[in-house]
Design a protein around this motif. Structure first.
Motif, PDB file in Angstrom:
ATOM      1  N   GLN A   1     -12.198   5.300   3.534  1.00 46.07           N
ATOM      2  CA  GLN A   1     -11.430   5.084   4.756  1.00 46.07           C
ATOM      3  C   GLN A   1     -10.176   5.960   4.788  1.00 46.07           C
ATOM      4  O   GLN A   1      -9.822   6.533   5.831  1.00 46.07           O
ATOM      5  CB  GLN A   1     -11.031   3.609   4.864  1.00 46.07           C
ATOM      6  CG  GLN A   1     -12.179   2.673   5.189  1.00 46.07           C
ATOM      7  CD  GLN A   1     -12.360   2.479   6.684  1.00 46.07           C
ATOM      8  OE1 GLN A   1     -11.593   1.778   7.320  1.00 46.07           O
ATOM      9  NE2 GLN A   1     -13.388   3.109   7.240  1.00 46.07           N
ATOM     10  N   LEU A   2      -9.500   6.062   3.662  1.00 46.66           N
ATOM     11  CA  LEU A   2      -8.262   6.840   3.611  1.00 46.66           C
ATOM     12  C   LEU A   2      -8.509   8.316   3.912  1.00 46.66           C
ATOM     13  O   LEU A   2      -7.657   8.991   4.494  1.00 46.66           O
ATOM     14  CB  LEU A   2      -7.592   6.674   2.245  1.00 46.66           C
ATOM     15  CG  LEU A   2      -6.187   7.248   2.093  1.00 46.66           C
ATOM     16  CD1 LEU A   2      -5.218   6.617   3.096  1.00 46.66           C
ATOM     17  CD2 LEU A   2      -5.684   7.056   0.668  1.00 46.66           C
TER      18      LEU A   2
ATOM     19  N   LEU B   1       0.518   1.370   7.946  1.00 47.27           N
ATOM     20  CA  LEU B   1       0.008   2.504   7.181  1.00 47.27           C
ATOM     21  C   LEU B   1      -0.175   3.694   8.119  1.00 47.27           C
ATOM     22  O   LEU B   1      -0.826   3.582   9.159  1.00 47.27           O
ATOM     23  CB  LEU B   1      -1.325   2.152   6.532  1.00 47.27           C
ATOM     24  CG  LEU B   1      -1.978   3.281   5.724  1.00 47.27           C
ATOM     25  CD1 LEU B   1      -1.120   3.656   4.527  1.00 47.27           C
ATOM     26  CD2 LEU B   1      -3.383   2.879   5.276  1.00 47.27           C
TER      27      LEU B   1
ATOM     28  N   SER C   1      -1.374  -3.703   3.925  1.00 51.95           N
ATOM     29  CA  SER C   1      -2.567  -4.542   4.029  1.00 51.95           C
ATOM     30  C   SER C   1      -3.756  -3.695   4.464  1.00 51.95           C
ATOM     31  O   SER C   1      -3.614  -2.785   5.283  1.00 51.95           O
ATOM     32  CB  SER C   1      -2.352  -5.676   5.044  1.00 51.95           C
ATOM     33  OG  SER C   1      -3.566  -6.355   5.296  1.00 51.95           O
ATOM     34  N   PHE C   2      -4.927  -4.023   3.917  1.00 51.40           N
ATOM     35  CA  PHE C   2      -6.177  -3.359   4.297  1.00 51.40           C
ATOM     36  C   PHE C   2      -7.199  -4.382   4.759  1.00 51.40           C
ATOM     37  O   PHE C   2      -8.398  -4.253   4.499  1.00 51.40           O
ATOM     38  CB  PHE C   2      -6.726  -2.554   3.115  1.00 51.40           C
ATOM     39  CG  PHE C   2      -5.725  -1.618   2.495  1.00 51.40           C
ATOM     40  CD1 PHE C   2      -5.260  -0.521   3.198  1.00 51.40           C
ATOM     41  CD2 PHE C   2      -5.222  -1.866   1.227  1.00 51.40           C
ATOM     42  CE1 PHE C   2      -4.322   0.338   2.637  1.00 51.40           C
ATOM     43  CE2 PHE C   2      -4.294  -1.012   0.653  1.00 51.40           C
ATOM     44  CZ  PHE C   2      -3.836   0.085   1.360  1.00 51.40           C
TER      45      PHE C   2
ATOM     46  N   MET D   1      -7.105   0.959   8.687  1.00 56.58           N
ATOM     47  CA  MET D   1      -8.203   1.258   7.765  1.00 56.58           C
ATOM     48  C   MET D   1      -8.366   0.037   6.877  1.00 56.58           C
ATOM     49  O   MET D   1      -7.429  -0.733   6.676  1.00 56.58           O
ATOM     50  CB  MET D   1      -7.953   2.510   6.940  1.00 56.58           C
ATOM     51  CG  MET D   1      -6.695   2.505   6.111  1.00 56.58           C
ATOM     52  SD  MET D   1      -6.775   3.586   4.657  1.00 56.58           S
ATOM     53  CE  MET D   1      -7.687   2.553   3.498  1.00 56.58           C
ATOM     54  N   THR D   2      -9.559  -0.170   6.372  1.00 55.32           N
ATOM     55  CA  THR D   2      -9.831  -1.424   5.684  1.00 55.32           C
ATOM     56  C   THR D   2     -10.530  -1.218   4.348  1.00 55.32           C
ATOM     57  O   THR D   2     -11.251  -0.245   4.144  1.00 55.32           O
ATOM     58  CB  THR D   2     -10.678  -2.352   6.569  1.00 55.32           C
ATOM     59  OG1 THR D   2     -10.855  -3.607   5.902  1.00 55.32           O
ATOM     60  CG2 THR D   2     -12.042  -1.742   6.871  1.00 55.32           C
ATOM     61  N   THR D   3     -10.288  -2.185   3.460  1.00 53.35           N
ATOM     62  CA  THR D   3     -11.070  -2.289   2.229  1.00 53.35           C
ATOM     63  C   THR D   3     -11.888  -3.585   2.264  1.00 53.35           C
ATOM     64  O   THR D   3     -12.375  -4.035   1.233  1.00 53.35           O
ATOM     65  CB  THR D   3     -10.164  -2.277   0.980  1.00 53.35           C
ATOM     66  OG1 THR D   3      -9.246  -3.373   1.059  1.00 53.35           O
ATOM     67  CG2 THR D   3      -9.387  -0.985   0.882  1.00 53.35           C
TER      68      THR D   3
ATOM     69  N   VAL E   1      -3.245   6.506  -2.281  1.00 58.65           N
ATOM     70  CA  VAL E   1      -2.255   5.878  -1.407  1.00 58.65           C
ATOM     71  C   VAL E   1      -0.846   6.317  -1.798  1.00 58.65           C
ATOM     72  O   VAL E   1       0.000   6.585  -0.932  1.00 58.65           O
ATOM     73  CB  VAL E   1      -2.389   4.343  -1.435  1.00 58.65           C
ATOM     74  CG1 VAL E   1      -1.203   3.679  -0.724  1.00 58.65           C
ATOM     75  CG2 VAL E   1      -3.691   3.919  -0.777  1.00 58.65           C
TER      76      VAL E   1
ATOM     77  N   LEU F   1      -8.077   8.608   7.602  1.00 56.41           N
ATOM     78  CA  LEU F   1      -6.939   7.940   8.231  1.00 56.41           C
ATOM     79  C   LEU F   1      -6.265   8.785   9.304  1.00 56.41           C
ATOM     80  O   LEU F   1      -5.961   8.286  10.401  1.00 56.41           O
ATOM     81  CB  LEU F   1      -5.913   7.522   7.165  1.00 56.41           C
ATOM     82  CG  LEU F   1      -4.648   6.840   7.707  1.00 56.41           C
ATOM     83  CD1 LEU F   1      -4.984   5.588   8.513  1.00 56.41           C
ATOM     84  CD2 LEU F   1      -3.698   6.509   6.555  1.00 56.41           C
TER      85      LEU F   1
ATOM     86  N   LYS G   1      -7.161  -4.019  10.155  1.00 59.43           N
ATOM     87  CA  LYS G   1      -6.099  -3.025  10.059  1.00 59.43           C
ATOM     88  C   LYS G   1      -6.623  -1.624  10.408  1.00 59.43           C
ATOM     89  O   LYS G   1      -7.818  -1.415  10.621  1.00 59.43           O
ATOM     90  CB  LYS G   1      -5.475  -3.045   8.664  1.00 59.43           C
ATOM     91  CG  LYS G   1      -4.739  -4.344   8.346  1.00 59.43           C
ATOM     92  CD  LYS G   1      -3.614  -4.610   9.325  1.00 59.43           C
ATOM     93  CE  LYS G   1      -2.758  -5.805   8.944  1.00 59.43           C
ATOM     94  NZ  LYS G   1      -3.441  -7.090   9.072  1.00 59.43           N
TER      95      LYS G   1
ATOM     96  N   GLY H   1     -11.981   1.698   0.414  1.00 58.99           N
ATOM     97  CA  GLY H   1     -10.666   2.216   0.785  1.00 58.99           C
ATOM     98  C   GLY H   1     -10.540   3.720   0.598  1.00 58.99           C
ATOM     99  O   GLY H   1      -9.929   4.403   1.423  1.00 58.99           O
TER     100      GLY H   1
END
Length: 382
Positions: free
Chosen positions: A272-273, A191, A210-211, A217-219, A57, A276, A215, A269
Protein backbone atom coordinates in the motif's frame (compact mmCIF):
# COMPACT_ATOMS: atom_id res chain seq x y z
CA UNK A 1 -28.71 20.77 -3.54
CA UNK A 2 -28.82 17.19 -2.22
CA UNK A 3 -30.14 15.77 -5.52
CA UNK A 4 -27.44 17.59 -7.48
CA UNK A 5 -24.81 16.35 -5.02
CA UNK A 6 -26.00 12.75 -5.34
CA UNK A 7 -25.84 13.02 -9.13
CA UNK A 8 -22.38 14.57 -8.97
CA UNK A 9 -21.04 11.83 -6.70
CA UNK A 10 -22.56 9.03 -8.79
CA UNK A 11 -21.14 10.55 -11.97
CA UNK A 12 -17.72 11.00 -10.41
CA UNK A 13 -17.50 7.44 -9.07
CA UNK A 14 -19.28 6.07 -12.17
CA UNK A 15 -21.66 3.97 -10.16
CA UNK A 16 -25.37 3.55 -9.55
CA UNK A 17 -24.66 1.10 -6.72
CA UNK A 18 -24.09 1.89 -3.05
CA UNK A 19 -21.22 4.36 -2.66
CA UNK A 20 -19.26 3.96 0.61
CA UNK A 21 -17.59 6.73 2.55
CA UNK A 22 -14.09 5.34 2.10
CA UNK A 23 -13.15 1.98 0.59
CA UNK A 24 -9.63 0.53 0.33
CA UNK A 25 -7.92 0.05 -3.03
CA UNK A 26 -5.69 -2.97 -3.69
CA UNK A 27 -4.09 -2.42 -7.06
CA UNK A 28 -0.39 -3.06 -6.38
CA UNK A 29 1.64 -5.95 -5.05
CA UNK A 30 -0.64 -6.76 -2.12
CA UNK A 31 -1.40 -10.31 -3.26
CA UNK A 32 2.24 -11.10 -3.98
CA UNK A 33 3.58 -9.77 -0.68
CA UNK A 34 0.90 -11.41 1.46
CA UNK A 35 1.38 -14.72 -0.39
CA UNK A 36 5.10 -14.41 0.28
CA UNK A 37 4.49 -14.27 4.02
CA UNK A 38 2.38 -17.42 3.82
CA UNK A 39 5.08 -19.22 1.86
CA UNK A 40 7.67 -18.13 4.42
CA UNK A 41 5.41 -19.34 7.31
CA UNK A 42 6.29 -16.12 9.18
CA UNK A 43 2.76 -14.75 9.34
CA UNK A 44 2.67 -13.50 12.92
CA UNK A 45 4.68 -10.85 14.76
CA UNK A 46 8.12 -11.78 13.47
CA UNK A 47 9.02 -11.42 9.82
CA UNK A 48 10.88 -9.46 7.20
CA UNK A 49 7.88 -7.36 6.18
CA UNK A 50 7.48 -5.89 9.69
CA UNK A 51 11.07 -4.63 9.58
CA UNK A 52 10.66 -3.39 6.04
CA UNK A 53 7.38 -1.62 6.77
CA UNK A 54 8.86 0.19 9.76
CA UNK A 55 11.85 1.28 7.69
CA UNK A 56 9.68 2.39 4.77
CA UNK A 57 7.36 4.48 6.97
CA UNK A 58 10.32 6.05 8.76
CA UNK A 59 11.82 6.95 5.39
CA UNK A 60 8.56 8.35 4.01
CA UNK A 61 7.82 10.51 7.06
CA UNK A 62 11.48 11.34 7.73
CA UNK A 63 11.05 10.13 11.30
CA UNK A 64 14.18 8.79 13.04
CA UNK A 65 12.33 5.62 14.04
CA UNK A 66 8.97 3.97 13.29
CA UNK A 67 7.54 1.13 15.37
CA UNK A 68 4.64 -0.94 13.99
CA UNK A 69 1.72 -1.81 16.29
CA UNK A 70 -1.47 -3.81 16.08
CA UNK A 71 -3.60 -0.66 15.70
CA UNK A 72 -3.47 3.11 16.05
CA UNK A 73 -5.00 3.12 19.54
CA UNK A 74 -2.24 0.84 20.81
CA UNK A 75 0.33 3.15 19.22
CA UNK A 76 -1.13 6.18 21.00
CA UNK A 77 -1.35 4.31 24.32
CA UNK A 78 2.36 3.48 24.25
CA UNK A 79 3.30 6.95 22.99
CA UNK A 80 1.52 8.53 25.96
CA UNK A 81 3.23 6.19 28.42
CA UNK A 82 6.61 7.04 26.92
CA UNK A 83 5.73 10.74 27.14
CA UNK A 84 5.48 10.29 30.90
CA UNK A 85 1.71 10.27 31.32
CA UNK A 86 0.82 8.73 34.68
CA UNK A 87 -2.39 7.82 36.53
CA UNK A 88 -4.07 10.95 37.82
CA UNK A 89 -2.54 13.25 35.19
CA UNK A 90 -4.45 15.54 32.86
CA UNK A 91 -3.82 15.32 29.11
CA UNK A 92 -4.96 18.15 26.86
CA UNK A 93 -6.78 17.18 23.69
CA UNK A 94 -9.65 18.33 21.50
CA UNK A 95 -13.31 17.28 21.89
CA UNK A 96 -13.72 17.02 18.09
CA UNK A 97 -11.95 13.71 17.56
CA UNK A 98 -12.51 9.98 17.30
CA UNK A 99 -13.02 8.28 20.66
CA UNK A 100 -9.71 6.37 20.43
CA UNK A 101 -7.81 9.58 21.22
CA UNK A 102 -9.49 9.83 24.63
CA UNK A 103 -9.54 6.09 25.25
CA UNK A 104 -5.74 5.92 24.95
CA UNK A 105 -5.49 8.68 27.56
CA UNK A 106 -7.85 6.75 29.84
CA UNK A 107 -5.77 3.55 29.39
CA UNK A 108 -2.93 5.43 31.12
CA UNK A 109 -5.17 6.23 34.08
CA UNK A 110 -5.16 9.88 33.01
CA UNK A 111 -8.04 12.20 32.18
CA UNK A 112 -8.68 14.24 29.01
CA UNK A 113 -8.80 18.03 29.35
CA UNK A 114 -10.79 19.40 26.44
CA UNK A 115 -9.67 22.53 24.57
CA UNK A 116 -11.46 23.96 21.55
CA UNK A 117 -10.47 23.60 17.89
CA UNK A 118 -9.81 26.25 15.25
CA UNK A 119 -12.37 26.64 12.47
CA UNK A 120 -9.69 26.93 9.79
CA UNK A 121 -7.88 23.68 10.72
CA UNK A 122 -10.50 21.63 12.64
CA UNK A 123 -7.58 20.83 14.98
CA UNK A 124 -6.60 21.89 18.47
CA UNK A 125 -6.47 25.69 18.73
CA UNK A 126 -3.23 27.28 20.00
CA UNK A 127 -5.17 30.44 20.86
CA UNK A 128 -7.70 28.56 22.98
CA UNK A 129 -4.91 26.49 24.54
CA UNK A 130 -2.82 29.50 25.54
CA UNK A 131 -5.87 31.27 26.93
CA UNK A 132 -6.90 28.31 29.09
CA UNK A 133 -3.39 27.67 30.39
CA UNK A 134 -2.78 31.33 31.23
CA UNK A 135 -5.97 31.48 33.24
CA UNK A 136 -5.99 28.04 34.84
CA UNK A 137 -2.43 26.66 35.02
CA UNK A 138 1.03 27.43 36.36
CA UNK A 139 4.49 25.88 36.42
CA UNK A 140 5.57 24.61 39.83
CA UNK A 141 9.08 24.90 41.27
CA UNK A 142 10.13 21.78 39.37
CA UNK A 143 8.73 23.06 36.08
CA UNK A 144 5.67 20.77 36.06
CA UNK A 145 2.54 22.29 34.56
CA UNK A 146 -0.27 22.10 37.12
CA UNK A 147 -3.78 23.43 37.54
CA UNK A 148 -4.01 26.44 39.82
CA UNK A 149 -7.14 25.11 41.45
CA UNK A 150 -5.96 21.73 42.76
CA UNK A 151 -2.36 21.37 41.47
CA UNK A 152 -3.16 18.39 39.24
CA UNK A 153 -0.35 17.71 36.78
CA UNK A 154 -1.02 18.49 33.12
CA UNK A 155 1.43 16.16 31.46
CA UNK A 156 0.88 16.21 27.71
CA UNK A 157 -0.89 17.79 24.77
CA UNK A 158 -2.48 15.60 22.07
CA UNK A 159 -3.68 17.39 18.93
CA UNK A 160 -5.43 15.32 16.28
CA UNK A 161 -5.05 16.18 12.59
CA UNK A 162 -8.73 16.05 11.71
CA UNK A 163 -9.67 14.36 8.41
CA UNK A 164 -5.98 14.58 7.45
CA UNK A 165 -5.73 18.38 7.74
CA UNK A 166 -2.71 19.48 9.80
CA UNK A 167 -3.37 21.43 12.99
CA UNK A 168 -1.49 24.70 13.67
CA UNK A 169 1.74 23.01 14.67
CA UNK A 170 3.89 26.13 15.02
CA UNK A 171 1.62 27.42 17.74
CA UNK A 172 1.16 24.07 19.45
CA UNK A 173 4.89 23.30 19.50
CA UNK A 174 5.70 26.73 20.94
CA UNK A 175 3.05 26.56 23.68
CA UNK A 176 3.93 22.99 24.62
CA UNK A 177 7.58 23.95 25.08
CA UNK A 178 6.77 27.01 27.21
CA UNK A 179 4.43 25.06 29.45
CA UNK A 180 6.61 21.91 29.63
CA UNK A 181 3.97 19.72 28.01
CA UNK A 182 4.90 16.63 26.03
CA UNK A 183 3.49 17.05 22.53
CA UNK A 184 2.13 13.74 21.22
CA UNK A 185 0.52 14.01 17.79
CA UNK A 186 -2.46 11.85 16.93
CA UNK A 187 -1.72 11.66 13.21
CA UNK A 188 -3.96 8.63 12.69
CA UNK A 189 -5.77 10.30 9.79
CA UNK A 190 -2.92 12.29 8.28
CA UNK A 191 -0.42 9.92 6.70
CA UNK A 192 0.86 11.84 3.69
CA UNK A 193 -0.05 15.26 5.10
CA UNK A 194 2.66 17.89 5.53
CA UNK A 195 2.84 21.10 7.54
CA UNK A 196 5.30 23.57 5.99
CA UNK A 197 7.08 20.69 4.27
CA UNK A 198 7.37 18.46 7.35
CA UNK A 199 5.27 15.34 7.84
CA UNK A 200 2.62 15.39 10.54
CA UNK A 201 3.48 13.21 13.51
CA UNK A 202 7.13 14.32 13.54
CA UNK A 203 6.80 17.66 15.37
CA UNK A 204 6.28 16.41 18.92
CA UNK A 205 8.18 13.99 21.12
CA UNK A 206 6.12 11.23 19.56
CA UNK A 207 3.48 10.80 16.87
CA UNK A 208 1.15 7.99 15.90
CA UNK A 209 -0.43 6.72 12.69
CA UNK A 210 -3.31 4.37 11.90
CA UNK A 211 -3.69 1.87 9.05
CA UNK A 212 -7.26 0.82 9.74
CA UNK A 213 -9.30 -0.41 6.79
CA UNK A 214 -10.87 3.01 6.25
CA UNK A 215 -7.63 5.01 6.24
CA UNK A 216 -5.85 6.41 3.17
CA UNK A 217 -3.78 3.21 3.08
CA UNK A 218 -4.41 0.11 5.13
CA UNK A 219 -2.78 -2.92 6.68
CA UNK A 220 -6.21 -4.29 7.58
CA UNK A 221 -5.58 -3.22 11.15
CA UNK A 222 -2.44 -1.56 12.36
CA UNK A 223 -0.68 1.51 13.63
CA UNK A 224 2.74 3.10 13.94
CA UNK A 225 4.66 5.10 16.52
CA UNK A 226 7.00 7.81 15.20
CA UNK A 227 9.79 8.75 17.60
CA UNK A 228 13.47 9.52 18.04
CA UNK A 229 15.93 6.65 18.36
CA UNK A 230 15.86 6.48 22.16
CA UNK A 231 12.08 6.57 22.55
CA UNK A 232 11.73 4.34 19.51
CA UNK A 233 13.84 1.65 21.14
CA UNK A 234 11.71 1.88 24.29
CA UNK A 235 8.54 1.69 22.21
CA UNK A 236 9.76 -1.44 20.42
CA UNK A 237 10.58 -3.05 23.76
CA UNK A 238 7.24 -2.21 25.37
CA UNK A 239 5.16 -3.30 22.38
CA UNK A 240 6.91 -6.68 22.19
CA UNK A 241 5.96 -7.77 25.74
CA UNK A 242 9.12 -6.16 27.19
CA UNK A 243 11.10 -9.29 26.35
CA UNK A 244 14.87 -9.00 26.64
CA UNK A 245 16.83 -10.38 23.67
CA UNK A 246 17.98 -13.95 24.24
CA UNK A 247 18.47 -16.96 22.01
CA UNK A 248 15.92 -19.07 23.90
CA UNK A 249 15.12 -17.74 27.40
CA UNK A 250 11.91 -15.84 28.18
CA UNK A 251 12.99 -12.88 30.27
CA UNK A 252 10.69 -9.85 30.60
CA UNK A 253 11.95 -6.88 32.60
CA UNK A 254 8.73 -4.83 33.01
CA UNK A 255 5.01 -4.92 32.27
CA UNK A 256 4.90 -5.01 28.48
CA UNK A 257 2.21 -5.18 25.83
CA UNK A 258 1.55 -7.62 23.04
CA UNK A 259 0.94 -4.79 20.57
CA UNK A 260 3.00 -6.19 17.69
CA UNK A 261 1.87 -5.93 14.09
CA UNK A 262 1.67 -9.33 12.36
CA UNK A 263 3.88 -9.90 9.33
CA UNK A 264 0.77 -10.50 7.18
CA UNK A 265 -0.47 -6.99 7.91
CA UNK A 266 2.94 -5.46 7.37
CA UNK A 267 3.18 -7.12 3.96
CA UNK A 268 -0.09 -5.49 2.96
CA UNK A 269 1.24 -2.18 4.28
CA UNK A 270 4.44 -2.37 2.22
CA UNK A 271 2.41 -2.78 -0.95
CA UNK A 272 0.00 0.00 0.00
CA UNK A 273 2.78 2.44 0.89
CA UNK A 274 4.28 1.98 -2.57
CA UNK A 275 1.05 3.51 -3.96
CA UNK A 276 0.48 6.20 -1.32
CA UNK A 277 1.46 9.19 -3.44
CA UNK A 278 -0.86 7.96 -6.21
CA UNK A 279 -3.67 7.67 -3.67
CA UNK A 280 -3.05 11.20 -2.42
CA UNK A 281 -2.93 12.61 -5.94
CA UNK A 282 -6.28 10.99 -6.75
CA UNK A 283 -7.83 12.23 -3.51
CA UNK A 284 -6.64 15.77 -4.17
CA UNK A 285 -8.27 15.64 -7.61
CA UNK A 286 -11.51 14.57 -5.92
CA UNK A 287 -11.21 17.38 -3.36
CA UNK A 288 -10.74 19.93 -6.11
CA UNK A 289 -13.80 18.57 -7.89
CA UNK A 290 -15.85 18.90 -4.70
CA UNK A 291 -14.53 22.43 -4.19
CA UNK A 292 -15.63 23.41 -7.70
CA UNK A 293 -19.01 21.74 -7.23
CA UNK A 294 -19.80 23.62 -4.01
CA UNK A 295 -18.46 26.97 -5.23
CA UNK A 296 -21.20 29.57 -4.99
CA UNK A 297 -23.54 27.30 -2.99
CA UNK A 298 -24.71 27.71 0.60
CA UNK A 299 -22.50 24.79 1.64
CA UNK A 300 -18.83 25.40 2.41
CA UNK A 301 -16.31 22.80 1.29
CA UNK A 302 -13.43 22.50 3.76
CA UNK A 303 -10.02 23.01 2.14
CA UNK A 304 -6.53 22.41 3.49
CA UNK A 305 -5.04 25.06 5.82
CA UNK A 306 -2.47 27.51 4.50
CA UNK A 307 1.11 26.22 4.14
CA UNK A 308 -0.10 22.61 4.30
CA UNK A 309 -0.47 19.66 1.99
CA UNK A 310 -3.40 17.60 3.21
CA UNK A 311 -4.06 14.04 2.20
CA UNK A 312 -7.82 14.87 2.16
CA UNK A 313 -8.52 11.56 3.86
CA UNK A 314 -12.19 12.43 4.37
CA UNK A 315 -13.71 15.32 2.47
CA UNK A 316 -15.98 17.53 4.53
CA UNK A 317 -18.63 20.13 3.84
CA UNK A 318 -19.97 22.63 6.40
CA UNK A 319 -23.72 23.19 6.38
CA UNK A 320 -25.48 26.37 7.45
CA UNK A 321 -27.10 24.74 10.47
CA UNK A 322 -28.11 21.40 11.98
CA UNK A 323 -31.41 21.35 10.08
CA UNK A 324 -29.61 21.53 6.76
CA UNK A 325 -27.03 18.99 7.97
CA UNK A 326 -29.68 16.46 8.98
CA UNK A 327 -31.58 16.89 5.73
CA UNK A 328 -28.41 16.33 3.71
CA UNK A 329 -27.49 13.22 5.72
CA UNK A 330 -30.95 11.71 5.29
CA UNK A 331 -31.34 12.40 1.57
CA UNK A 332 -27.91 11.06 0.62
CA UNK A 333 -28.05 7.94 2.77
CA UNK A 334 -31.60 7.20 1.64
CA UNK A 335 -30.31 7.20 -1.95
CA UNK A 336 -27.38 4.88 -1.27
CA UNK A 337 -24.67 7.54 -1.07
CA UNK A 338 -22.93 7.19 2.26
CA UNK A 339 -22.34 10.41 4.20
CA UNK A 340 -21.66 10.81 7.90
CA UNK A 341 -21.79 13.55 10.53
CA UNK A 342 -18.65 14.41 12.46
CA UNK A 343 -18.19 12.46 15.70
CA UNK A 344 -20.23 13.37 18.76
CA UNK A 345 -18.06 15.62 20.91
CA UNK A 346 -16.02 13.64 23.42
CA UNK A 347 -17.09 15.78 26.37
CA UNK A 348 -20.69 14.70 25.73
CA UNK A 349 -19.95 10.97 25.93
CA UNK A 350 -20.95 9.31 29.19
CA UNK A 351 -17.42 8.35 30.26
CA UNK A 352 -15.94 11.81 29.60
CA UNK A 353 -18.78 14.12 30.62
CA UNK A 354 -17.12 15.02 33.90
CA UNK A 355 -13.78 16.00 32.38
CA UNK A 356 -12.47 19.56 32.57
CA UNK A 357 -12.89 21.72 29.53
CA UNK A 358 -12.51 25.21 28.24
CA UNK A 359 -14.96 27.09 26.07
CA UNK A 360 -15.86 24.74 23.21
CA UNK A 361 -17.87 27.07 21.00
CA UNK A 362 -16.11 26.19 17.74
CA UNK A 363 -16.36 22.45 18.36
CA UNK A 364 -20.05 22.74 19.20
CA UNK A 365 -20.66 24.84 16.08
CA UNK A 366 -18.90 22.30 13.87
CA UNK A 367 -20.64 19.31 15.44
CA UNK A 368 -23.96 20.68 14.22
CA UNK A 369 -22.76 21.40 10.67
CA UNK A 370 -20.05 19.05 9.38
CA UNK A 371 -20.85 16.27 6.92
CA UNK A 372 -18.26 13.87 5.52
CA UNK A 373 -18.61 12.96 1.84
CA UNK A 374 -17.55 9.85 -0.12
CA UNK A 375 -13.77 10.04 -0.35
CA UNK A 376 -12.50 6.77 -1.81
CA UNK A 377 -9.58 6.73 -4.22
CA UNK A 378 -10.83 6.53 -7.80
CA UNK A 379 -8.18 4.86 -9.89
CA UNK A 380 -7.11 6.65 -13.03
CA UNK A 381 -7.82 10.17 -11.70
CA UNK A 382 -4.33 11.02 -10.41
Amino acid sequence: MSEQLISFIRDYFRSEEFIPLHAPVFSGKENAYVADTITSTFVSSVGAYVDRFEQDVASYTDAPRAIATVNGTAALHIALKLAGVKPGDLVITQPLTFVATCNAIAYCGAEPLFIDVDLHTLGLSPTALESWLSENAQLDCEGVCRTKEDHQAIRACVPMHTFGHPADLDGLVSISKRWNLALVEDAAESLGSFYKGQHTGTFGELGTLSFNGNKIMTTGGGGMILANQELGAQAKHLTTTAKKPHAYEYIHDQVGYNYRMPNLNAALGCAQLEQLEQFIAAKRVLAESYRDFFHGSDLQFFTEPEHCRSNYWLNAVICQDKVQRDALLKSTNDKGVMTRPVWALMNNLAMYQGCRRGDLSNSEWLEERVVNLPSSVLQGTA
